[in-house]
Motif scaffolding. Structure first.
Motif: not given
Lengths: 83, 146, 146, 83
Positions: B103, B105-106, B109-110, B112-115, B138, B141, B144
């Motif tokens: 969890e 790890t998800a 990366i989730d 990181l993609k938006t922040e 993104d 995700r 969530r």
């Protein structure tokens, strides 16, 4: 205050960074960005749509209504796309 | 054990993750993002905000360790020009049991993609280049985990 | 690309996952299970059902590829005596985008824990050994994917 | 039919495998397991609690009510604990 620009904002303005005097009546990030847009046609084009911009104040992500306070650096950039 | 690294040079996922072994964990999860040959892309270019980037990734790890019991977490992100097929980002976590590492790890990366302050430009064979637009998927995700 | 491997010898996660690179995927997720020093355990011993094991792991990969669009999936499981700190199992998946690889990896290890014919015995410093009991929490995690 | 045992079941019975004639009246896996328990005290002890046993028929996981059909191999073992 130092202004730093990244990605499409940097390209549209044609600068990576510049200095800016914070006017008395600019209390929030949004206020200051509105003032910066008046600097040139390029600034106006780069900064006209606040909804497509993101901001960091002293390297912390903030929203347009955040108070500038004593911050030293405002970064303006499009939504991030790393990873 | 919290490690953040920004690299201009090629990254080797197994080397980045090596620090997660030997911590006594029973679970190690990782994610590697790789440059895809997406509609003729030859390379991507990663711009970042040097004075903010590491602190921003470190904050993500802090948020993950506040939420899950982790023995260690690693984020390595490459910047500059990155050819198709090469790793862009490596995220790894170690924990006693698997749920936490999987969890976290998800989550990393989730978020990181938006922040994290990175911007991606795609380069094409004809010499042209195009900034990548942020994706609504993104955002969804990342939401969530709020 | 679907690879299943049972190994009596030590496994190197990066070698097991190497086949997942170069498939054109933008995302590679993996999970490694490691023997923990759990209350004085010196090693674990993995028994399995040789004529069933590979087919059972292959079926898990088939179930994952039916559910998510994957470019590749790998499961390697070690058997025999495995010392503390050594990898027991490596699961890895590759996909175009990250959601598929992250979810499929969690699915594969969760289902492997409750469906693949392996049995674990813990060995202690005093020479004693104890069979590991199946955990209700593993059942619960596997149920999430039904 | 070939019977194969693993882990605690193998240890309790003291055998890895053995042959077994499938009686006419044993239709399901559960029926056959009940017959096998009668072989010895060890079998009885190993197989008395069906809820703690798992079965594979010709290398496919099945439940106690599965019909034996023409299967060649029945495996009996405790819940799996790999990974």
């Amino acid at each position: 205050m130092k202004l730093v620009y990244f990605a499409t904002v940097r390209e549209a303005i044609g600068l990576s960074s510049e200095e800016c005097h914070v006017p008395q009546d600019a209390c929030t990030v949004g206020d200051l960005v509105a003032r910066i847009s008046a600097r040139s046609e390029e600034h106006a084009r780069a900064l006209h749509d606040l909804s497509r911009l993101r901001f960091a104040l002293d390297q912390e992500m903030v929203t347009g209504d955040t108070l500038l306070g004593a911050a030293q650096e405002l970064a303006i950039f499009p939504p991030v796309t790393g990873g | 054990m919290k490690i953040v690294r920004i690299s201009n040079a090629a990254i080797q996922p197994d080397q980045e993750l090596a620090a997660l072994t030997g911590l006594g964990g029973g679970a190690l999860a990782s994610f590697t993002g790789i440059v895809r040959d997406d509609g003729g892309v030859t390379a991507i270019e990663l711009e970042h905000y040097p004075s903010m980037t590491e602190a921003s990734l470190y904050r993500l790890i802090e948020a993950a360790t506040a939420r899950w019991t982790l023995l260690g977490a690693v984020i390595t992100h490459r910047v500059g020009i990155i050819p198709v097929g090469a790793p862009v980002v490596v995220v790894g976590t170690s924990s006693l049991h698997r749920a936490e590492a999987l969890e976290a790890t998800a989550f990393l990366i989730d978020r990181l993609k938006t922040e994290a302050p990175f911007w991606k430009r795609e380069h094409y064979a004809d010499g042209s280049a195009k900034w990548v637009e942020a994706k609504a998927s993104d955002e969804a995700r990342a939401e969530r985990w709020v």
